[in-house]
Design a protein around this motif. Sequence first.
Motif, short mmCIF file in Angstrom:
data_model
loop_
_atom_site.label_atom_id
_atom_site.label_comp_id
_atom_site.label_asym_id
_atom_site.label_seq_id
_atom_site.Cartn_x
_atom_site.Cartn_y
_atom_site.Cartn_z
N LEU A 1 0.83 -1.21 0.00
CA LEU A 1 0.00 0.00 0.00
C LEU A 1 0.86 1.25 0.00
O LEU A 1 0.56 2.24 -0.69
N GLY A 2 1.95 1.24 0.76
CA GLY A 2 2.87 2.37 0.77
C GLY A 2 3.50 2.61 -0.58
O GLY A 2 3.68 3.75 -1.01
N LEU A 3 3.85 1.52 -1.27
CA LEU A 3 4.44 1.64 -2.61
C LEU A 3 3.46 2.28 -3.58
O LEU A 3 3.81 3.20 -4.32
N VAL A 4 2.23 1.82 -3.56
CA VAL A 4 1.22 2.36 -4.48
C VAL A 4 0.95 3.83 -4.16
O VAL A 4 0.88 4.67 -5.07
N ILE A 5 0.82 4.16 -2.89
CA ILE A 5 0.57 5.55 -2.50
C ILE A 5 1.76 6.43 -2.90
O ILE A 5 1.58 7.53 -3.44
N ALA A 6 2.98 5.95 -2.66
CA ALA A 6 4.17 6.73 -3.00
C ALA A 6 4.27 6.97 -4.51
O ALA A 6 4.61 8.07 -4.95
N LEU A 7 3.97 5.95 -5.30
CA LEU A 7 4.02 6.12 -6.75
C LEU A 7 2.97 7.10 -7.25
O LEU A 7 3.23 7.92 -8.14
#
Length: 86
Positions: free
Chosen positions: A46-52
């Motif tokens: 989830l952090g990866l998707v939000i960061a991207l």
Amino acid sequence: MKELGQALWHSLTVVSVTLFWLLSLIYVFVAFTSFGFNAGLSFQLLGLVIALHVARALLTPRFASVKVGYVIGAAVLFGLMLLSQG
């Protein structure tokens, strides 16, 4: 040759936009379905998707075209998917 390059770039951006959103949805779906098994991995996904998405929305228009952000984001998501397979 210039028209061919523009046509290839347009095709790449159309595929990248679709792939970016599709892979984002897949990563979010996997994150939510794996909360019961591995909560740490779920929060990382989830952090990866939000960061991207934040990087694509805020940083890309300042430094490059929005299309470049989609191409880079799709490449990151697709590359991580390929690297996680083996």
